[in-house]
Design an enzyme around this catalytic site. Structure first.
Site, PDB file in Angstrom:
ATOM      1  N   THR A 233      -3.531  17.900   4.208  1.00 51.76           N
ATOM      2  CA  THR A 233      -3.593  17.640   5.649  1.00 51.76           C
ATOM      3  C   THR A 233      -2.975  16.284   5.965  1.00 51.76           C
ATOM      4  O   THR A 233      -3.218  15.307   5.254  1.00 51.76           O
ATOM      5  CB  THR A 233      -5.067  17.679   6.118  1.00 51.76           C
ATOM      6  OG1 THR A 233      -5.585  18.973   5.814  1.00 51.76           O
ATOM      7  CG2 THR A 233      -5.181  17.410   7.610  1.00 51.76           C
ATOM      8  N   CYS A 322      -0.184  -6.109  -9.065  1.00 52.81           N
ATOM      9  CA  CYS A 322      -0.460  -4.965  -9.916  1.00 52.81           C
ATOM     10  C   CYS A 322      -1.959  -4.719  -9.919  1.00 52.81           C
ATOM     11  O   CYS A 322      -2.750  -5.576  -9.530  1.00 52.81           O
ATOM     12  CB  CYS A 322       0.074  -5.174 -11.324  1.00 52.81           C
ATOM     13  SG  CYS A 322      -0.701  -6.553 -12.147  1.00 52.81           S
TER      14      CYS A 322
END
Ligand code: PLP
Length: 379
Positions: A233, A322
Protein backbone atom coordinates in the site's frame (compact mmCIF):
# COMPACT_ATOMS: atom_id res chain seq x y z
CA UNK A 1 23.85 22.02 25.97
CA UNK A 2 25.83 24.14 23.46
CA UNK A 3 24.53 27.70 22.89
CA UNK A 4 24.08 27.16 19.18
CA UNK A 5 23.33 24.20 16.94
CA UNK A 6 24.94 24.11 13.50
CA UNK A 7 23.77 21.23 11.33
CA UNK A 8 26.35 20.32 8.70
CA UNK A 9 25.18 16.79 7.85
CA UNK A 10 22.65 17.46 5.08
CA UNK A 11 24.06 14.58 3.01
CA UNK A 12 22.91 12.21 5.76
CA UNK A 13 19.46 13.76 5.87
CA UNK A 14 18.24 17.30 5.29
CA UNK A 15 15.52 18.97 7.38
CA UNK A 16 11.93 18.62 6.21
CA UNK A 17 11.04 21.54 3.95
CA UNK A 18 7.94 23.50 5.01
CA UNK A 19 6.38 22.76 1.61
CA UNK A 20 6.69 19.03 2.34
CA UNK A 21 5.20 19.34 5.80
CA UNK A 22 2.24 21.30 4.37
CA UNK A 23 1.64 18.72 1.64
CA UNK A 24 1.74 15.84 4.13
CA UNK A 25 -0.48 17.38 6.79
CA UNK A 26 -3.87 16.56 5.22
CA UNK A 27 -2.82 12.93 4.67
CA UNK A 28 -1.87 12.64 8.31
CA UNK A 29 -5.19 14.21 9.29
CA UNK A 30 -8.61 14.04 7.75
CA UNK A 31 -7.59 12.84 4.29
CA UNK A 32 -6.84 9.18 3.88
CA UNK A 33 -7.61 6.36 1.53
CA UNK A 34 -5.93 3.45 -0.15
CA UNK A 35 -5.01 4.54 -3.69
CA UNK A 36 -5.68 1.04 -5.00
CA UNK A 37 -9.39 1.20 -4.18
CA UNK A 38 -12.25 2.26 -6.45
CA UNK A 39 -14.43 4.62 -4.39
CA UNK A 40 -14.08 8.40 -4.06
CA UNK A 41 -11.88 8.34 -0.95
CA UNK A 42 -9.50 5.94 -2.67
CA UNK A 43 -9.62 7.92 -5.90
CA UNK A 44 -8.60 11.10 -4.05
CA UNK A 45 -5.57 9.32 -2.62
CA UNK A 46 -4.71 7.94 -6.07
CA UNK A 47 -4.92 11.43 -7.50
CA UNK A 48 -2.40 12.67 -4.89
CA UNK A 49 -0.02 9.84 -5.79
CA UNK A 50 -0.44 10.52 -9.52
CA UNK A 51 0.24 14.23 -9.05
CA UNK A 52 3.40 13.31 -7.15
CA UNK A 53 4.36 10.97 -9.98
CA UNK A 54 4.14 13.86 -12.43
CA UNK A 55 6.54 15.93 -10.28
CA UNK A 56 9.11 13.13 -10.04
CA UNK A 57 8.85 12.50 -13.79
CA UNK A 58 9.45 16.19 -14.55
CA UNK A 59 12.48 16.25 -12.23
CA UNK A 60 14.10 13.24 -13.91
CA UNK A 61 12.89 13.75 -17.47
CA UNK A 62 10.89 10.56 -17.86
CA UNK A 63 7.27 9.52 -18.39
CA UNK A 64 5.05 9.55 -15.27
CA UNK A 65 4.39 5.87 -15.94
CA UNK A 66 8.10 5.12 -15.50
CA UNK A 67 8.07 6.19 -11.82
CA UNK A 68 7.87 3.41 -9.21
CA UNK A 69 7.46 4.70 -5.64
CA UNK A 70 9.52 2.80 -3.08
CA UNK A 71 10.30 2.91 0.62
CA UNK A 72 13.47 4.98 0.06
CA UNK A 73 16.75 5.13 -1.83
CA UNK A 74 18.09 1.85 -0.53
CA UNK A 75 15.00 -0.02 -1.69
CA UNK A 76 15.19 1.68 -5.10
CA UNK A 77 18.86 0.70 -5.49
CA UNK A 78 18.15 -2.89 -4.46
CA UNK A 79 15.21 -3.15 -6.84
CA UNK A 80 17.32 -1.82 -9.70
CA UNK A 81 20.29 -4.13 -9.18
CA UNK A 82 18.58 -7.31 -8.02
CA UNK A 83 15.52 -6.75 -10.22
CA UNK A 84 17.54 -6.50 -13.43
CA UNK A 85 19.75 -9.40 -12.35
CA UNK A 86 16.68 -11.58 -11.70
CA UNK A 87 15.07 -10.65 -15.03
CA UNK A 88 18.23 -11.06 -17.05
CA UNK A 89 21.08 -12.83 -15.22
CA UNK A 90 24.55 -11.87 -16.41
CA UNK A 91 27.65 -9.87 -15.49
CA UNK A 92 26.98 -6.78 -13.35
CA UNK A 93 29.34 -3.82 -12.79
CA UNK A 94 29.33 -0.80 -10.54
CA UNK A 95 31.78 1.93 -9.58
CA UNK A 96 34.00 1.31 -6.57
CA UNK A 97 32.58 4.40 -4.83
CA UNK A 98 28.88 3.47 -4.83
CA UNK A 99 26.76 3.67 -1.70
CA UNK A 100 26.41 0.36 0.17
CA UNK A 101 22.81 0.22 -1.11
CA UNK A 102 24.34 -0.56 -4.54
CA UNK A 103 27.64 -2.19 -3.55
CA UNK A 104 26.06 -4.91 -1.41
CA UNK A 105 23.40 -6.05 -3.93
CA UNK A 106 25.99 -5.91 -6.74
CA UNK A 107 28.24 -8.20 -4.66
CA UNK A 108 25.23 -10.46 -3.99
CA UNK A 109 24.68 -10.67 -7.76
CA UNK A 110 28.32 -11.73 -8.21
CA UNK A 111 29.21 -8.37 -9.76
CA UNK A 112 32.49 -6.47 -9.92
CA UNK A 113 33.58 -2.90 -9.23
CA UNK A 114 35.35 -0.48 -11.58
CA UNK A 115 37.97 1.92 -10.20
CA UNK A 116 38.01 5.71 -9.95
CA UNK A 117 40.74 8.35 -10.18
CA UNK A 118 42.14 10.47 -7.33
CA UNK A 119 39.12 12.78 -7.56
CA UNK A 120 36.67 9.88 -7.31
CA UNK A 121 35.69 10.02 -10.99
CA UNK A 122 34.97 6.72 -12.72
CA UNK A 123 37.82 5.48 -14.93
CA UNK A 124 36.05 5.22 -18.30
CA UNK A 125 38.87 3.17 -19.87
CA UNK A 126 38.66 0.69 -17.02
CA UNK A 127 34.88 0.57 -17.52
CA UNK A 128 35.33 -0.11 -21.25
CA UNK A 129 37.78 -2.88 -20.40
CA UNK A 130 35.49 -4.47 -17.84
CA UNK A 131 32.39 -4.52 -20.06
CA UNK A 132 31.61 -7.49 -22.22
CA UNK A 133 28.74 -7.94 -24.67
CA UNK A 134 26.83 -10.05 -22.09
CA UNK A 135 26.93 -7.43 -19.33
CA UNK A 136 23.37 -6.80 -18.16
CA UNK A 137 23.73 -3.91 -15.68
CA UNK A 138 26.12 -1.05 -14.97
CA UNK A 139 25.41 1.00 -11.85
CA UNK A 140 27.14 4.37 -11.46
CA UNK A 141 25.96 7.06 -9.05
CA UNK A 142 25.26 10.56 -10.35
CA UNK A 143 27.18 12.09 -7.43
CA UNK A 144 29.01 10.62 -4.46
CA UNK A 145 27.62 10.90 -0.94
CA UNK A 146 30.98 11.11 0.85
CA UNK A 147 33.16 13.40 -1.26
CA UNK A 148 30.56 14.85 -3.65
CA UNK A 149 32.22 13.95 -6.96
CA UNK A 150 29.86 14.20 -9.93
CA UNK A 151 30.19 11.28 -12.34
CA UNK A 152 30.28 11.66 -16.14
CA UNK A 153 27.03 9.72 -16.66
CA UNK A 154 26.46 10.66 -20.33
CA UNK A 155 29.95 9.31 -21.11
CA UNK A 156 29.26 6.18 -19.06
CA UNK A 157 26.06 5.59 -21.04
CA UNK A 158 27.92 6.00 -24.33
CA UNK A 159 30.69 3.54 -23.39
CA UNK A 160 28.06 1.04 -22.24
CA UNK A 161 26.05 1.46 -25.45
CA UNK A 162 29.15 0.75 -27.54
CA UNK A 163 30.53 -2.19 -25.56
CA UNK A 164 27.48 -3.80 -24.01
CA UNK A 165 24.42 -2.75 -26.00
CA UNK A 166 22.04 -4.90 -23.95
CA UNK A 167 23.16 -3.59 -20.57
CA UNK A 168 20.96 -1.22 -18.58
CA UNK A 169 22.60 1.76 -16.89
CA UNK A 170 21.41 2.44 -13.36
CA UNK A 171 22.14 5.85 -11.82
CA UNK A 172 21.81 6.40 -8.08
CA UNK A 173 20.80 10.08 -8.13
CA UNK A 174 20.00 10.21 -4.41
CA UNK A 175 22.59 12.91 -3.64
CA UNK A 176 22.50 14.64 -7.02
CA UNK A 177 18.76 15.39 -7.08
CA UNK A 178 19.07 18.41 -4.79
CA UNK A 179 21.74 20.11 -6.83
CA UNK A 180 21.93 19.05 -10.47
CA UNK A 181 19.73 19.41 -13.53
CA UNK A 182 18.88 15.73 -13.85
CA UNK A 183 17.29 15.26 -17.31
CA UNK A 184 20.46 15.86 -19.40
CA UNK A 185 22.58 13.90 -16.93
CA UNK A 186 20.25 10.90 -16.84
CA UNK A 187 19.04 10.71 -20.44
CA UNK A 188 21.06 7.53 -21.06
CA UNK A 189 20.15 5.84 -17.77
CA UNK A 190 17.43 3.20 -17.92
CA UNK A 191 17.02 3.19 -14.14
CA UNK A 192 17.31 6.08 -11.66
CA UNK A 193 17.08 5.98 -7.85
CA UNK A 194 15.84 8.91 -5.75
CA UNK A 195 15.32 9.37 -2.02
CA UNK A 196 12.86 11.82 -0.48
CA UNK A 197 14.74 12.73 2.70
CA UNK A 198 17.79 13.96 0.79
CA UNK A 199 15.71 16.61 -0.98
CA UNK A 200 13.77 17.86 2.03
CA UNK A 201 10.94 15.34 2.07
CA UNK A 202 10.20 12.75 4.76
CA UNK A 203 12.37 9.69 5.41
CA UNK A 204 11.31 6.25 4.19
CA UNK A 205 10.07 7.25 0.73
CA UNK A 206 11.83 7.22 -2.62
CA UNK A 207 11.42 6.22 -6.22
CA UNK A 208 12.98 4.08 -8.88
CA UNK A 209 12.54 5.34 -12.42
CA UNK A 210 12.26 2.36 -14.77
CA UNK A 211 12.24 3.50 -18.35
CA UNK A 212 10.01 1.62 -20.76
CA UNK A 213 11.48 -1.65 -21.99
CA UNK A 214 13.92 -2.14 -19.10
CA UNK A 215 13.86 -5.76 -17.93
CA UNK A 216 13.05 -5.81 -14.21
CA UNK A 217 11.60 -8.41 -11.87
CA UNK A 218 9.87 -7.25 -8.68
CA UNK A 219 11.41 -7.93 -5.28
CA UNK A 220 8.35 -7.12 -3.15
CA UNK A 221 5.53 -9.46 -4.21
CA UNK A 222 1.89 -9.07 -3.26
CA UNK A 223 -0.91 -6.81 -4.39
CA UNK A 224 0.81 -5.72 -7.58
CA UNK A 225 0.92 -1.98 -6.93
CA UNK A 226 3.25 0.24 -8.98
CA UNK A 227 2.86 -1.71 -12.25
CA UNK A 228 3.51 -4.92 -10.27
CA UNK A 229 7.06 -3.73 -9.63
CA UNK A 230 6.60 -2.77 -5.96
CA UNK A 231 3.74 -4.34 -4.08
CA UNK A 232 2.52 -2.69 -0.90
CA UNK A 233 0.00 0.00 0.00
CA UNK A 234 1.30 3.44 -0.95
CA UNK A 235 2.64 5.81 1.71
CA UNK A 236 0.40 8.63 0.47
CA UNK A 237 1.53 11.25 3.00
CA UNK A 238 5.18 10.42 2.38
CA UNK A 239 4.79 10.46 -1.39
CA UNK A 240 2.98 13.82 -1.28
CA UNK A 241 5.73 15.24 0.95
CA UNK A 242 8.45 13.86 -1.32
CA UNK A 243 6.90 15.49 -4.39
CA UNK A 244 6.36 18.83 -2.64
CA UNK A 245 10.01 18.87 -1.54
CA UNK A 246 11.19 17.98 -5.04
CA UNK A 247 8.98 20.70 -6.54
CA UNK A 248 10.51 23.20 -4.10
CA UNK A 249 13.99 22.06 -5.15
CA UNK A 250 13.12 22.47 -8.83
CA UNK A 251 11.65 25.94 -8.28
CA UNK A 252 14.82 27.36 -6.73
CA UNK A 253 17.64 24.99 -7.54
CA UNK A 254 20.02 27.33 -9.33
CA UNK A 255 19.71 30.10 -6.74
CA UNK A 256 20.02 27.67 -3.81
CA UNK A 257 22.99 25.91 -5.39
CA UNK A 258 24.82 29.21 -5.97
CA UNK A 259 24.11 30.45 -2.44
CA UNK A 260 25.14 27.16 -0.81
CA UNK A 261 28.23 26.80 -3.02
CA UNK A 262 29.44 30.21 -1.84
CA UNK A 263 28.90 29.16 1.80
CA UNK A 264 30.67 25.83 1.27
CA UNK A 265 33.60 27.49 -0.50
CA UNK A 266 34.00 30.00 2.34
CA UNK A 267 33.94 27.15 4.84
CA UNK A 268 36.47 25.07 2.90
CA UNK A 269 38.85 27.98 2.30
CA UNK A 270 38.59 29.08 5.92
CA UNK A 271 39.41 25.63 7.25
CA UNK A 272 42.29 25.05 4.85
CA UNK A 273 43.74 28.40 5.99
CA UNK A 274 43.34 27.79 9.72
CA UNK A 275 43.73 24.05 10.30
CA UNK A 276 47.39 23.10 9.75
CA UNK A 277 47.81 20.53 6.97
CA UNK A 278 44.08 20.29 6.16
CA UNK A 279 43.39 19.61 2.48
CA UNK A 280 40.26 19.34 0.39
CA UNK A 281 39.83 15.75 -0.74
CA UNK A 282 38.40 16.89 -4.11
CA UNK A 283 40.34 20.12 -4.74
CA UNK A 284 38.47 20.97 -7.96
CA UNK A 285 35.32 22.48 -6.46
CA UNK A 286 33.53 22.54 -9.80
CA UNK A 287 33.84 18.74 -9.91
CA UNK A 288 31.77 18.18 -6.79
CA UNK A 289 28.31 18.95 -5.45
CA UNK A 290 27.80 22.55 -4.25
CA UNK A 291 27.03 21.64 -0.63
CA UNK A 292 29.74 19.14 0.10
CA UNK A 293 33.06 19.91 1.78
CA UNK A 294 35.32 16.94 2.47
CA UNK A 295 38.64 17.47 4.20
CA UNK A 296 41.45 15.28 5.43
CA UNK A 297 43.15 16.62 8.54
CA UNK A 298 46.51 15.04 9.36
CA UNK A 299 47.39 13.99 12.88
CA UNK A 300 43.87 13.63 14.24
CA UNK A 301 41.24 10.88 14.40
CA UNK A 302 37.84 11.72 12.87
CA UNK A 303 35.94 10.10 15.70
CA UNK A 304 37.59 12.25 18.37
CA UNK A 305 37.06 15.40 16.30
CA UNK A 306 33.38 14.65 15.70
CA UNK A 307 32.91 14.14 19.44
CA UNK A 308 34.38 17.58 20.21
CA UNK A 309 32.36 19.19 17.42
CA UNK A 310 29.15 17.62 18.67
CA UNK A 311 29.94 18.91 22.14
CA UNK A 312 30.33 22.41 20.68
CA UNK A 313 27.04 22.15 18.75
CA UNK A 314 28.42 21.35 15.28
CA UNK A 315 26.89 18.23 13.71
CA UNK A 316 29.16 16.72 11.06
CA UNK A 317 30.29 13.26 9.96
CA UNK A 318 33.39 11.44 8.82
CA UNK A 319 32.13 9.49 5.87
CA UNK A 320 28.49 8.58 5.64
CA UNK A 321 25.90 7.81 8.26
CA UNK A 322 25.84 4.11 8.85
CA UNK A 323 23.60 1.94 10.95
CA UNK A 324 26.17 1.07 13.60
CA UNK A 325 27.52 4.59 14.00
CA UNK A 326 30.97 3.02 13.99
CA UNK A 327 33.54 4.68 11.78
CA UNK A 328 35.26 2.20 9.57
CA UNK A 329 37.79 3.02 6.89
CA UNK A 330 35.97 4.59 3.93
CA UNK A 331 35.82 2.46 0.78
CA UNK A 332 35.43 5.70 -1.19
CA UNK A 333 38.70 7.19 0.08
CA UNK A 334 40.45 3.83 -0.42
CA UNK A 335 39.26 3.70 -4.04
CA UNK A 336 40.55 7.25 -4.58
CA UNK A 337 43.97 6.17 -3.33
CA UNK A 338 43.86 8.26 -0.14
CA UNK A 339 46.35 6.63 2.26
CA UNK A 340 44.70 5.27 5.45
CA UNK A 341 46.81 7.65 7.57
CA UNK A 342 45.15 10.64 5.83
CA UNK A 343 41.72 9.03 5.63
CA UNK A 344 41.80 8.59 9.42
CA UNK A 345 41.31 12.36 9.75
CA UNK A 346 38.39 12.63 7.29
CA UNK A 347 35.73 15.26 7.92
CA UNK A 348 32.55 15.62 5.84
CA UNK A 349 30.69 18.90 6.21
CA UNK A 350 27.54 18.91 4.10
CA UNK A 351 25.43 22.03 3.70
CA UNK A 352 21.87 22.30 2.47
CA UNK A 353 18.85 24.47 1.84
CA UNK A 354 18.65 25.71 5.43
CA UNK A 355 22.37 26.49 5.86
CA UNK A 356 23.33 30.09 6.71
CA UNK A 357 26.36 32.38 6.97
CA UNK A 358 26.06 32.04 10.76
CA UNK A 359 26.49 28.25 10.41
CA UNK A 360 29.74 28.81 8.54
CA UNK A 361 30.93 31.37 11.12
CA UNK A 362 30.19 28.93 13.93
CA UNK A 363 31.97 26.03 12.19
CA UNK A 364 34.97 28.24 11.44
CA UNK A 365 35.14 29.25 15.10
CA UNK A 366 34.82 25.71 16.45
CA UNK A 367 36.65 23.34 14.08
CA UNK A 368 40.19 24.85 14.10
CA UNK A 369 40.13 25.05 17.91
CA UNK A 370 38.93 21.43 18.21
CA UNK A 371 41.61 20.20 15.78
CA UNK A 372 44.30 22.15 17.69
CA UNK A 373 43.11 20.67 20.96
CA UNK A 374 43.36 17.13 19.59
CA UNK A 375 46.80 17.81 18.14
CA UNK A 376 47.91 19.24 21.48
CA UNK A 377 46.62 16.17 23.26
CA UNK A 378 48.49 13.92 20.81
CA UNK A 379 51.77 15.87 21.07
N1 PLP B 1 22.38 6.21 -2.25
C1 PLP B 1 23.09 7.26 -1.82
C2 PLP B 1 24.11 7.88 -2.73
C3 PLP B 1 22.89 7.78 -0.53
O1 PLP B 1 23.61 8.83 -0.12
C4 PLP B 1 21.93 7.17 0.29
C5 PLP B 1 21.71 7.64 1.68
O2 PLP B 1 22.66 7.96 2.38
C6 PLP B 1 21.19 6.09 -0.21
C7 PLP B 1 21.45 5.64 -1.48
C8 PLP B 1 20.14 5.42 0.61
O3 PLP B 1 18.93 6.17 0.63
P1 PLP B 1 17.88 5.95 1.81
O4 PLP B 1 18.48 6.59 3.04
O5 PLP B 1 16.64 6.67 1.34
O6 PLP B 1 17.66 4.51 1.97
Amino acid sequence: MPDRLTYLDHAATTPLRPEAAAAMAPWLGDRFGNPSGAHRVARAARQAVDEARDVVAAAVGCRPGDVVFTGGGTEADNLAVLGVHAARPGPVLCSAVEHEAVLVPVAAAGGRTVGVDAAGRLDLDALAGALDPDTTLVSVMAANNQVGTVQPLPDVAEVVRERAPHAAVHADAVQAATWLDLPPLLAGSALVSLSSHKVGGPQGVGALVVRQGTPLRARALGGGQERELRSGTHNVAGIAGFAAALAAVLASREATAARVRALADRLASGLVATVPGATETVPDRAARLPGLVHLCIPGIESEALLFLLDDAGVCASAASACASGAHEASHVLAAMGVPPSRGAGALRLSLGWSSTEADVDHALAVIPAAAARLRGAAA
